[in-house]
Scaffold this motif. Structure first.
Motif, PDB file in Angstrom:
ATOM      1  N   ASP A 213       0.840  -1.204   0.000  1.00  0.00           N
ATOM      2  CA  ASP A 213       0.000   0.000   0.000  1.00  0.00           C
ATOM      3  C   ASP A 213       0.871   1.248   0.000  1.00  0.00           C
ATOM      4  OD1 ASP A 213       0.728   0.742   2.721  1.00  0.00           O
ATOM      5  OD2 ASP A 213      -0.562  -0.890   3.397  1.00  0.00           O
ATOM      6  N   ILE A 214       0.259   2.375  -0.237  1.00  0.00           N
ATOM      7  CA  ILE A 214       0.913   3.693  -0.174  1.00  0.00           C
ATOM      8  C   ILE A 214       0.028   4.602   0.664  1.00  0.00           C
ATOM      9  CG2 ILE A 214       1.540   5.765  -1.472  1.00  0.00           C
ATOM     10  CD1 ILE A 214       2.434   4.092  -3.751  1.00  0.00           C
ATOM     11  N   VAL A 215       0.643   5.351   1.585  1.00  0.00           N
ATOM     12  CA  VAL A 215      -0.091   6.322   2.393  1.00  0.00           C
ATOM     13  C   VAL A 215       0.175   7.716   1.827  1.00  0.00           C
ATOM     14  CG1 VAL A 215      -0.363   7.354   4.678  1.00  0.00           C
ATOM     15  CG2 VAL A 215       0.019   4.878   4.461  1.00  0.00           C
ATOM     16  N   VAL A 216      -0.887   8.426   1.540  1.00  0.00           N
ATOM     17  CA  VAL A 216      -0.758   9.798   1.032  1.00  0.00           C
ATOM     18  C   VAL A 216      -1.480  10.753   1.986  1.00  0.00           C
ATOM     19  CG1 VAL A 216      -0.641   9.021  -1.359  1.00  0.00           C
ATOM     20  CG2 VAL A 216      -2.838   9.675  -0.384  1.00  0.00           C
ATOM     21  N   ALA A 217      -0.991  11.984   2.020  1.00  0.00           N
ATOM     22  CA  ALA A 217      -1.606  13.007   2.870  1.00  0.00           C
ATOM     23  C   ALA A 217      -2.292  14.039   1.990  1.00  0.00           C
ATOM     24  CB  ALA A 217      -0.555  13.672   3.744  1.00  0.00           C
ATOM     25  N   THR A 218      -3.422  14.564   2.440  1.00  0.00           N
ATOM     26  CA  THR A 218      -4.133  15.607   1.697  1.00  0.00           C
ATOM     27  C   THR A 218      -4.879  16.517   2.662  1.00  0.00           C
ATOM     28  OG1 THR A 218      -5.799  16.070   0.001  1.00  0.00           O
ATOM     29  CG2 THR A 218      -6.165  14.131   1.370  1.00  0.00           C
ATOM     30  N   SER A 219      -4.978  17.770   2.298  1.00  0.00           N
ATOM     31  CA  SER A 219      -5.793  18.713   3.077  1.00  0.00           C
ATOM     32  C   SER A 219      -7.174  18.854   2.455  1.00  0.00           C
ATOM     33  CB  SER A 219      -5.103  20.088   3.133  1.00  0.00           C
ATOM     34  OG  SER A 219      -4.968  20.620   1.823  1.00  0.00           O
ATOM     35  N   ARG A 220      -7.386  18.187   1.300  1.00  0.00           N
ATOM     36  CA  ARG A 220      -8.653  18.313   0.587  1.00  0.00           C
ATOM     37  C   ARG A 220      -9.164  16.927   0.179  1.00  0.00           C
ATOM     38  NH1 ARG A 220      -8.031  21.346  -4.344  1.00  0.00           N
ATOM     39  NH2 ARG A 220     -10.192  21.982  -4.114  1.00  0.00           N
ATOM     40  N   PRO A 221      -9.617  16.145   1.145  1.00  0.00           N
ATOM     41  CA  PRO A 221     -10.047  14.781   0.841  1.00  0.00           C
ATOM     42  C   PRO A 221     -11.202  14.713  -0.151  1.00  0.00           C
ATOM     43  CG  PRO A 221     -10.143  15.219   3.206  1.00  0.00           C
ATOM     44  CD  PRO A 221      -9.719  16.470   2.552  1.00  0.00           C
ATOM     45  N   GLU A 222     -12.020  15.772  -0.241  1.00  0.00           N
ATOM     46  CA  GLU A 222     -13.167  15.744  -1.148  1.00  0.00           C
ATOM     47  C   GLU A 222     -12.753  15.664  -2.613  1.00  0.00           C
ATOM     48  OE1 GLU A 222     -12.160  20.099  -0.432  1.00  0.00           O
ATOM     49  OE2 GLU A 222     -12.252  18.240   0.741  1.00  0.00           O
ATOM     50  N   THR A 223     -11.473  15.990  -2.908  1.00  0.00           N
ATOM     51  CA  THR A 223     -11.017  15.916  -4.301  1.00  0.00           C
ATOM     52  C   THR A 223     -10.548  14.511  -4.682  1.00  0.00           C
ATOM     53  OG1 THR A 223      -8.730  16.539  -3.738  1.00  0.00           O
ATOM     54  CG2 THR A 223     -10.272  18.334  -4.232  1.00  0.00           C
ATOM     55  N   MET A 224     -10.554  13.572  -3.732  1.00  0.00           N
ATOM     56  CA  MET A 224     -10.097  12.208  -4.035  1.00  0.00           C
ATOM     57  C   MET A 224     -10.924  11.560  -5.142  1.00  0.00           C
ATOM     58  SD  MET A 224      -9.267  10.922  -0.146  1.00  0.00           S
ATOM     59  CE  MET A 224      -9.065   9.197  -0.560  1.00  0.00           C
ATOM     60  N   PHE A 225     -12.176  11.987  -5.285  1.00  0.00           N
ATOM     61  CA  PHE A 225     -13.025  11.422  -6.335  1.00  0.00           C
ATOM     62  C   PHE A 225     -12.458  11.726  -7.720  1.00  0.00           C
ATOM     63  CE2 PHE A 225     -15.862  12.232  -2.705  1.00  0.00           C
ATOM     64  CZ  PHE A 225     -16.382  10.963  -2.516  1.00  0.00           C
ATOM     65  N   GLY A 226     -11.589  12.763  -7.801  1.00  0.00           N
ATOM     66  CA  GLY A 226     -10.973  13.129  -9.078  1.00  0.00           C
ATOM     67  C   GLY A 226      -9.542  12.666  -9.209  1.00  0.00           C
ATOM     68  N   ASP A 227      -9.037  11.832  -8.266  1.00  0.00           N
ATOM     69  CA  ASP A 227      -7.661  11.327  -8.352  1.00  0.00           C
ATOM     70  C   ASP A 227      -7.495  10.452  -9.585  1.00  0.00           C
ATOM     71  OD1 ASP A 227      -7.246  12.557  -5.961  1.00  0.00           O
ATOM     72  OD2 ASP A 227      -6.849  10.742  -4.799  1.00  0.00           O
ATOM     73  N   VAL A 228      -6.351  10.624 -10.267  1.00  0.00           N
ATOM     74  CA  VAL A 228      -6.069   9.776 -11.443  1.00  0.00           C
ATOM     75  C   VAL A 228      -4.719   9.088 -11.319  1.00  0.00           C
ATOM     76  CG1 VAL A 228      -7.509  11.117 -13.012  1.00  0.00           C
ATOM     77  CG2 VAL A 228      -5.110  11.747 -12.715  1.00  0.00           C
ATOM     78  N   ALA A 229      -3.942   9.413 -10.266  1.00  0.00           N
ATOM     79  CA  ALA A 229      -2.637   8.769 -10.070  1.00  0.00           C
ATOM     80  C   ALA A 229      -2.123   9.091  -8.677  1.00  0.00           C
ATOM     81  CB  ALA A 229      -1.629   9.242 -11.124  1.00  0.00           C
ATOM     82  N   VAL A 230      -1.108   8.319  -8.270  1.00  0.00           N
ATOM     83  CA  VAL A 230      -0.303   8.650  -7.102  1.00  0.00           C
ATOM     84  C   VAL A 230       1.119   8.825  -7.615  1.00  0.00           C
ATOM     85  CG1 VAL A 230       0.676   7.828  -4.936  1.00  0.00           C
ATOM     86  CG2 VAL A 230      -1.742   7.464  -5.409  1.00  0.00           C
ATOM     87  N   ALA A 231       1.730   9.962  -7.280  1.00  0.00           N
ATOM     88  CA  ALA A 231       3.081  10.258  -7.770  1.00  0.00           C
ATOM     89  C   ALA A 231       4.096  10.102  -6.655  1.00  0.00           C
ATOM     90  CB  ALA A 231       3.146  11.664  -8.357  1.00  0.00           C
ATOM     91  N   VAL A 232       5.264   9.552  -7.005  1.00  0.00           N
ATOM     92  CA  VAL A 232       6.396   9.450  -6.079  1.00  0.00           C
ATOM     93  C   VAL A 232       7.637   9.929  -6.820  1.00  0.00           C
ATOM     94  CG1 VAL A 232       5.400   7.531  -4.769  1.00  0.00           C
ATOM     95  CG2 VAL A 232       6.872   7.056  -6.751  1.00  0.00           C
TER      96      VAL A 232
END
Length: 886
Positions: A213-232
């Motif tokens: 798994d990968i843990v990501v942090a966000t201050s705007r969880p409501e935008t997760m519905f628009g996530d298209v990738a996780v970048a590292v």
């Protein structure tokens, strides 16, 4: 003017009358005149929705001082006024009024009817601020008044847009923009106010499709519905094995890739970043590099769309709370951190700005910004103070493309047309009849309007007739000075610079005078919420426009905020009163018993005080002129104050009173001549700062070759006074002596009216000077006799003394004191001290007090007793000394 100057200074009696006279006489109007140098200021146009506030008052008073001064110097001055259509503010105001009165939205009315109502509203209220500006005394050329949406300015806006488009500087693109859900329009970067607010970072676990798994942090969880990738980061060893793999969006289950990009910082958070290209500018850039899909999950109204599933239609912030609870319940929330979160709000309505993906019109800024930056570096544009040049350059050097389209109806509609058949985009200043590509007449104009600042950017030349090559444009452009607050350097100054250089091939102004904000007495910004705003119109009604102007000017230094204090306003009103009363005195002494003016021809002989005040006036003219050239307006105001109050009113008038009441007609004429000459210079110097009172007083002075109106008079030149005999030195020594004697009176409590005998011991040079001015010493210092001593043996034993340059002045005590009155006063004081001493002694003799009271209290009482006993001894001794002199 016939009649007498009124006994009391009442600005309300003449300010409106004088303004009408100026305006009707054409004193504000500028004409092209090749024999004169032009001087141009274009007023930063206030919003038509606005009401004159203290910021306007400061900004416009500074401009008016410069305009009046240059006009008096013989320049062809154009101070061009105007108002701004203020797209967002006006649309909100008009829409709100319709909603309140009719219960309808602007959409209910339709675009055409809404714009009709907006123009009607502008007709009713748009001119009010111009009338309010007149109250301040603004010497604008009202015949040239402009409006950012008048016919000429509108044509210029279209032409500017088309030219930039044809050169490739304007384009339409689908990009992340700042969206205000309150005003329902896009905003440019500078229209967003940024601040850190208390917020949270939520850490969520994204499960790997093939494990891990990968843990990501966000201050705007409501935008997760628009996530298209996780970048590292490609060099982050923690995630190298996951690059190219896929993870599932928590709860949602949609699979998204793990990508390698330089944007994530391995040292921040977990080093992994969720990528939402449709709702974040940095994520958008990552998406462009990796050709990622752009999915929007928040609508323009700030509510979630269908992509959010059961949360569709919910406010974005309410969704945030509910969505976090669901993620926590499902076990995906790892931890929560309280953090300061950067937030952007709309400068107009305060709503939290939402980054949204949108089709908008942009101005490509990288090439346009370079000449504007170079203009500052090469000193073609000079900022005062210089530190603001760094602000200007930093913004230009870091500039981003400017989003200029706004989803509004009130404003300059974008001159772009879309073909309904072939999709061709036609950009034209004139509405096309047919598509140039396919010939179809099915054309639709873009619905959006341009950013208000787009029309403001061309204000310095659009108002002078561009795109036509008018006589005004050739003569008055480039303008000389832009006076502006530091809060709109980005909004306006830089944009005018690149626009002027692009279109006119020259800078729009040579100088930028930057001032601060007007704050309250405690240094706080004036605002409705604090209830600390000050209405300048109310101040003008109560104190007069001149008092307000002088208060603002005397407190301003370039670039710094001004604290508005009632005490300073009172001081400015007192200054006006002082000038008024002094002018009445002079005017009365210029007339005979029948009210006719007496001769005031050039003096046949000048006394020392005449040479002194004339040289002071000349010196002040030179200094103030230099201050004005350097934009040191506050310093100039202080110097004219000192000449008027301290030197002319307090000293020179006092010196010449005895001459005016004397019998030497030639000497009286000399005094009248100098009084009038210096008063005329004072009025001319002060006129740019306090135009109303100076114009009113000027109208009551005798007419020579001077103009009928002071506003059209020449700025004083100075010079022509020779002081070979050291007149100024002698007078200033006499003034120093008079001040010393006055201080002795004050220390001794001697009445100002009582005449005193003075003994002066002086070095030979100082003695000669003081003997020459002994008449002034007697008259102004109220002396009955002056004795010049040859040695210290001639000095009275019991005397008070004052030391001045090269001399000591002694006043015998029996001159200063009324011994009988002093004996009675001291006797009363002795009785009081005896009573206090007895009371405290009795208290300390009481064993109950000393035994029960705290030690510190007892010690304080003993200390008090010692003090009173000492005071009693001194008063008793003084009474003994006075007893022999009663």
């Amino acid at each position: 003017m016939s009649g007498e100057l009124a006994k009391t200074y009442k600005p309300g009696d003449f300010e409106d009358r004088i303004y009408r006279t100026w305006e009707e006489s054409g004193s504000f109007h500028a004409e092209t005149d090749e024999r004169k140098r032009s001087f141009t200021i274009v007023m930063p146009p206030p919003n038509i929705t606005g009401r004159l506030h203290m910021g306007h008052a400061l900004d416009q008073t500074l401009q008016d001082v410069l305009a009046r001064w240059r006009r008096m110097q013989g320049r062809a001055v154009l101070w061009l006024p105007g108002t701004d259509h203020a797209s967002i503010a006006t649309e909100l105001k008009v829409a709100g009024e319709i909603r309140e009165k009719e219960g309808k939205s602007k959409e209910d009315l339709g675009r055409e009817e809404f714009l009709k109502r907006a123009w009607e509203w502008k007709g009713l209220y748009g001119g009010k601020i111009a009338e309010q500006m007149r109250k301040l005394g603004n010497s604008c050329d009202w015949r040239r008044e402009r409006f950012t949406m008048d016919e000429g300015c509108s044509r210029a806006v279209k032409e500017f847009f088309v030219r930039l488009y044809k050169k490739g500087y304007i384009y339409r693109g689908n990009r992340i923009i700042n969206w205000c859900p309150g005003c329902m329009t896009s905003l440019s970067d500078v229209e967003v106010e940024h601040e850190d607010v208390n917020g949270k970072y939520w850490y969520f676990r994204y499960l790997g499709v093939g494990g891990g798994d990968i843990v990501v942090a966000t201050s705007r969880p409501e935008t997760m519905f628009g996530d298209v990738a996780v970048a590292v980061h490609p060099d982050d060893v923690r995630y190298k094995r996951l690059i190219g793999a896929k993870v599932e969006l928590p709860v949602i289950g949609r699979e998204i890739p793990v990508i390698a990009d330089v944007y994530p910082d391995p040292d921040k958070g977990t080093g992994a970043v969720k990528i939402t290209p449709a709702h974040d500018a940095n994520d958008f850039a990552v998406g462009e590099r990796h050709n990622l899909e752009k999915i929007s999950c928040i609508g323009r109204d700030g509510k979630m769309n269908n992509l959010a599933g059961k949360y569709a239609g919910m406010d974005r912030f309410e969704c945030r709370k509910a969505w976090v609870r669901e993620l926590e319940d499902a076990g995906f929330l790892v931890k929560t951190e309280k953090r300061a979160i950067p937030a952007g709000t709309c400068y107009r309505c305060g709503a939290v700005v939402e980054p949204l993906l949108s089709d908008q019109w942009f101005v490509s800024m990288s090439e346009l910004a370079k000449p504007a930056a170079e203009a500052a570096r090469s000193r073609k544009i000079v900022h005062t103070p210089e530190r603001f040049e760094k602000v200007y350059l930093r913004w230009l050097d870091e500039i981003k493309d400017w989003c200029v389209s706004r989803q509004l109806w009130w404003g300059h509609r974008i001159p772009a047309y879309y073909c309904g058949v072939c999709g061709e985009i036609i950009v034209s200043a004139e509405e096309p009849d047919a598509c140039p590509a396919c010939g179809s007449a099915k054309l639709r104009q873009d619905e959006d309007v341009l950013d208000t600042w787009f029309s403001s950017a061309i204000w310095p030349f659009s108002t002078l007739g561009w795109p036509e090559e008018t006589a005004d444009l050739k003569y008055f452009y480039p303008t000389d000075v832009l006076v502006t607050g530091y809060d709109i350097i980005f909004f306006w100054v830089a944009r005018m610079a690149f626009s002027g250089l692009e279109v006119m091939k020259d800078v729009p102004f040579r100088h930028v005078y930057v001032h601060g904000l007007v704050r309250d007495a405690e240094g706080r910004k004036m605002s409705k919420s604090l209830g600390n705003g000050v209405d300048p119109l109310e101040i003008i009604n109560n104190y007069g426009a001149d008092a307000l102007r002088f208060t603002l000017l005397s407190g301003v230094t370039p670039g710094n905020d001004v604290r508005f204090q009632t005490e300073k306003l009172e001081a400015s009103r007192n200054f006006a009163n002082k000038l008024w009363n002094a002018s009445r005195f002079v005017i009365m002494n210029l007339k005979d018993e029948n009210g006719a003016f007496l001769p005031v021809a050039a003096a046949a002989r000048l006394r020392g005080e005449d040479v002194w005040i004339l040289s002071k006036a000349d010196e002040t003219v030179r200094e103030i002129t230099a201050n004005m050239e350097a934009f040191e307006l506050s310093l100039a105001a202080r110097k004219i104050y000192e000449l008027t109050w301290n030197e002319y009113c307090d000293w020179y008038i006092e010196f010449v009173k005895s001459r005016l009441y004397g019998t030497d007609e030639e000497d009286k004429q000399s005094a009248r001549h100098v009084l009038l000459r210096v008063l005329r210079d004072i009025l001319r110097l002060l006129h740019p700062f306090m135009p109303y009172i100076t114009e009113e007083i000027w109208s009551f002075l005798p007419r020579g070759e001077e103009e009928a109106l002071l506003i059209n008079e020449s700025w004083p030149a100075g010079g022509g006074i020779s002081d070979d005999g050291g007149a100024a030195r002698k007078i200033e020594l006499a003034m120093e002596a008079i001040r010393g004697i006055r201080n002795l009176r004050a220390e001794a409590g001697t009445a100002p009216s009582k005449k005193l005998r003075a003994v002066i011991l002086a070095a030979p040079g100082a003695r000669r000077d003081l003997e020459a001015e002994s008449e002034h010493l007697k008259n102004v210092a109220r002396l009955s006799e002056i004795v010049f001593a040859s040695g210290r043996e001639e000095i009275p034993e019991d005397a008070m003394s004052a030391v001045v340059a090269g001399a000591e002045i002694f006043i015998p005590m029996d001159e200063l004191l009324d011994y009988e009155a002093e004996f009675e006063r001291l006797s009363r004081e002795r009785q009081r001290l005896e009573s206090e001493t007895a009371r405290i002694s009795a208290k300390l003799s009481n064993a109950g007090f000393t035994g029960n009271a705290p030690e510190a209290v007892v010690a304080a009482e003993r200390e008090k007793l010692l003090k009173y006993e000492d005071m009693l001894a001194k008063v008793t001794a003084r009474l003994g000394a006075l007893a022999d002199k009663r």
